[in-house]
Design an enzyme around this catalytic site. Structure first.
Site, PDB file in Angstrom:
ATOM      1  CG  ASN A  66      -0.932 -12.422  10.835  1.00 26.55           C
ATOM      2  OD1 ASN A  66       0.834 -11.401   9.986  1.00 26.55           O
ATOM      3  ND2 ASN A  66      -1.864 -11.653   9.798  1.00 26.55           N
ATOM      4  CG  LEU A  67       4.684 -15.435  13.146  1.00 28.62           C
ATOM      5  CD1 LEU A  67       4.637 -17.205  14.134  1.00 28.62           C
ATOM      6  CD2 LEU A  67       5.588 -14.864  13.464  1.00 28.62           C
ATOM      7  CD  GLN A 107      10.077   0.073   0.200  1.00 27.12           C
ATOM      8  OE1 GLN A 107      11.527   0.803   1.665  1.00 27.12           O
ATOM      9  NE2 GLN A 107       9.945  -1.378   0.927  1.00 27.12           N
ATOM     10  CB  SER A 120      -1.202  -6.019  -9.322  1.00 24.84           C
ATOM     11  OG  SER A 120      -0.871  -5.370  -7.631  1.00 24.84           O
ATOM     12  CE1 TYR A 175       1.226  -4.717  -1.945  1.00 24.79           C
ATOM     13  CE2 TYR A 175       2.376  -3.876  -3.750  1.00 24.79           C
ATOM     14  CZ  TYR A 175       2.334  -4.193  -2.554  1.00 24.79           C
ATOM     15  OH  TYR A 175       3.158  -2.703  -2.383  1.00 24.79           O
ATOM     16  CG  HIS A 176       1.031  -2.310  -6.926  1.00 28.93           C
ATOM     17  ND1 HIS A 176       1.004  -2.984  -7.774  1.00 28.93           N
ATOM     18  CD2 HIS A 176       2.170  -1.768  -6.621  1.00 28.93           C
ATOM     19  CE1 HIS A 176       2.612  -3.693  -7.882  1.00 28.93           C
ATOM     20  NE2 HIS A 176       3.074  -2.483  -7.344  1.00 28.93           N
ATOM     21  CG  ASP A 232      -4.859 -10.564  11.919  1.00 27.14           C
ATOM     22  OD1 ASP A 232      -4.942  -9.357  10.809  1.00 27.14           O
ATOM     23  OD2 ASP A 232      -4.803 -11.974  10.716  1.00 27.14           O
ATOM     24  CE  LYS A 259       1.900  -1.731   0.875  1.00 30.21           C
ATOM     25  NZ  LYS A 259       2.383  -1.704   1.789  1.00 30.21           N
ATOM     26  CB  THR A 311       4.765   0.743  -3.498  1.00 31.39           C
ATOM     27  OG1 THR A 311       4.635   0.179  -5.030  1.00 31.39           O
ATOM     28  CG2 THR A 311       2.485   0.513  -4.009  1.00 31.39           C
ATOM     29  CE1 TYR A 317       9.014 -12.898 -15.352  1.00 33.05           C
ATOM     30  CE2 TYR A 317       7.786 -11.009 -14.077  1.00 33.05           C
ATOM     31  CZ  TYR A 317       8.572 -12.476 -14.499  1.00 33.05           C
ATOM     32  OH  TYR A 317       8.517 -13.548 -13.684  1.00 33.05           O
TER      33      TYR A 317
END
Length: 382
Positions: free
Chosen positions: A32-33, A208, A179, A181-182, A74, A185, A144, A255
């Protein structure tokens, strides 16, 4: 084999499509770019210029004679997903089509909600489309290593044998993501495992590690085939960022203490791992997990390796860590499944960081130094 790569315009999706096409598979890519849109939103760009998807596909056909069929749409559009699967009739689907950056998911409430909706609902739509059109399709899903977090025990490949009060069972390895995001997953993994148990889906979940590098055997054949090289503090991976900072004469930004340890792998190993998973599918009803990494490094050790390889002075700065994570921790990951299928890893010591310096030097005028510094913080202000 007919293979559909979701997110096939992205950093890893595009070189994966080329790698599979080059190995004789019939390819289609769907995107979906959105990833290009994140650049516009953040005011950054790939270090290496990338062509639009139409140009990429045409260039690959010109060079190889192989056709890659593009689909623009999408995964949140369930009817569209059904139509694509019915038209292309894939035997395997490689799923990269998710928002992939932890910092992006932690910008604010809107970005957290977007990340979870985009990732989790998109994957659910895919699961239903496969179950309702052809449940024999093998889904290769990019997860991940961040799903696991940093537990104080060895990280197994997806599953754990547990004995409790004298009874033993096999269950999914406990997850402690760092997070939103994680977390998305983790939700994906549990949904996919449920689909395997209930509908008999075939799924390989590839947890990954951090990917570094920008060139594969196929992308180096023509500049029009190049994939992204992200360096900014939101989407850029740590080794890529360190290499750019060294070339620009900027301090390497570690960090905290730099004791955070993660799994890493070369982009050439990413595309090969996916080929191995595609060509050796999971069984019907099997939720198979591979930890897709080749070696582990702490952030401070990576900074030392870059400093040692760069032919000039390099300064290392320790910044306040914008994330909430353990500064020092145990980290031992089992990752034998893909090696047993035939993976021959490119180790960082063999890859030569020097080659990455050359890529950066050719494109250093495209770097925005301000984009290298972290602006997203995990803790909310009261």
């Amino acid at each position: 084999m007919r293979v559909l790569v979701l997110g096939g315009d992205g950093y890893l999706g595009w070189p994966t499509a080329l790698h599979l096409s080059d190995r004789g598979h019939e390819l289609a890519v769907l995107d979906n770019l959105a990833r290009r849109g994140y650049d516009r939103e953040l005011g950054v760009q790939s270090l290496v210029p990338i062509e639009d998807l139409e140009t990429r596909v045409a260039a690959w056909q010109e060079l190889s004679g192989q056709v890659i069929t593009p689909y623009l749409g999408d995964l949140l559009d369930a009817d569209f997903v059904h139509r694509v699967l019915a038209e292309f009739r894939p035997e395997a689907i490689v799923h990269f089509a998710e928002q992939r950056a932890a910092p992006y998911s932690m910008i604010d409430r809107a970005h957290a909600v977007y990340t979870q909706q985009n990732n989790v609902i998109g994957t659910l739509n895919l699961m239903y489309a496969v179950a309702e059109t052809n449940p024999d399709v093998h889904i290769v899903k990019l997860g991940t290593m961040g799903e696991y977090g940093t537990p104080n025990i060895d990280i197994e490949e997806g599953w754990l044998e547990v004995t409790h009060n004298g009874r033993t069972d096999r269950m999914l390895y406990p997850k402690k993501p760092g997070s939103f995001y994680h977390l998305s997953k983790v939700h994906d993994s549990h949904n996919l495992e449920f689909g395997c148990r209930i509908w008999g889906l075939r799924v390989t979940d590839l947890n990954q590690g951090v990917v570094y590098g920008q060139q594969t055997e196929q992308t180096v054949q023509d500049p029009r085939l190049a994939t992204r090289f992200d360096y900014d503090a939101v989407f850029g991976t740590v080794l890529n960022r360190f290499v750019i900072q060294a070339v620009l004469g900027e301090p390497l930004t570690v960090y905290g203490s730099g004791g955070q340890t993660r799994g890493f792998l070369d982009i050439r190993d990413t595309v090969e791992c996916i080929r191995l998973a595609v060509e050796n599918p999971a069984e019907q009803g099997e939720f198979r997990v591979f930890n897709q990494m080749t070696e582990s490094y702490s952030v401070s050790r990576l900074a030392e390796l870059v400093a040692a390889a760069f032919p000039g002075p390099v300064q290392v700065d320790h910044l306040e860590n914008p994330r909430v994570e353990q500064a020092e921790h145990y980290y031992n990951v089992k990752h034998t499944g893909l090696v047993e299928l035939g993976l021959q890893p490119h180790l960082l010591s063999d890859t030569l960081i020097e080659s990455m310096f050359d890529i950066v030097a050719l494109n250093k005028d495209r770097v925005d130094p301000s984009a290298l510094l972290p602006t997203v913080r995990w803790k909310l202000k009261p």
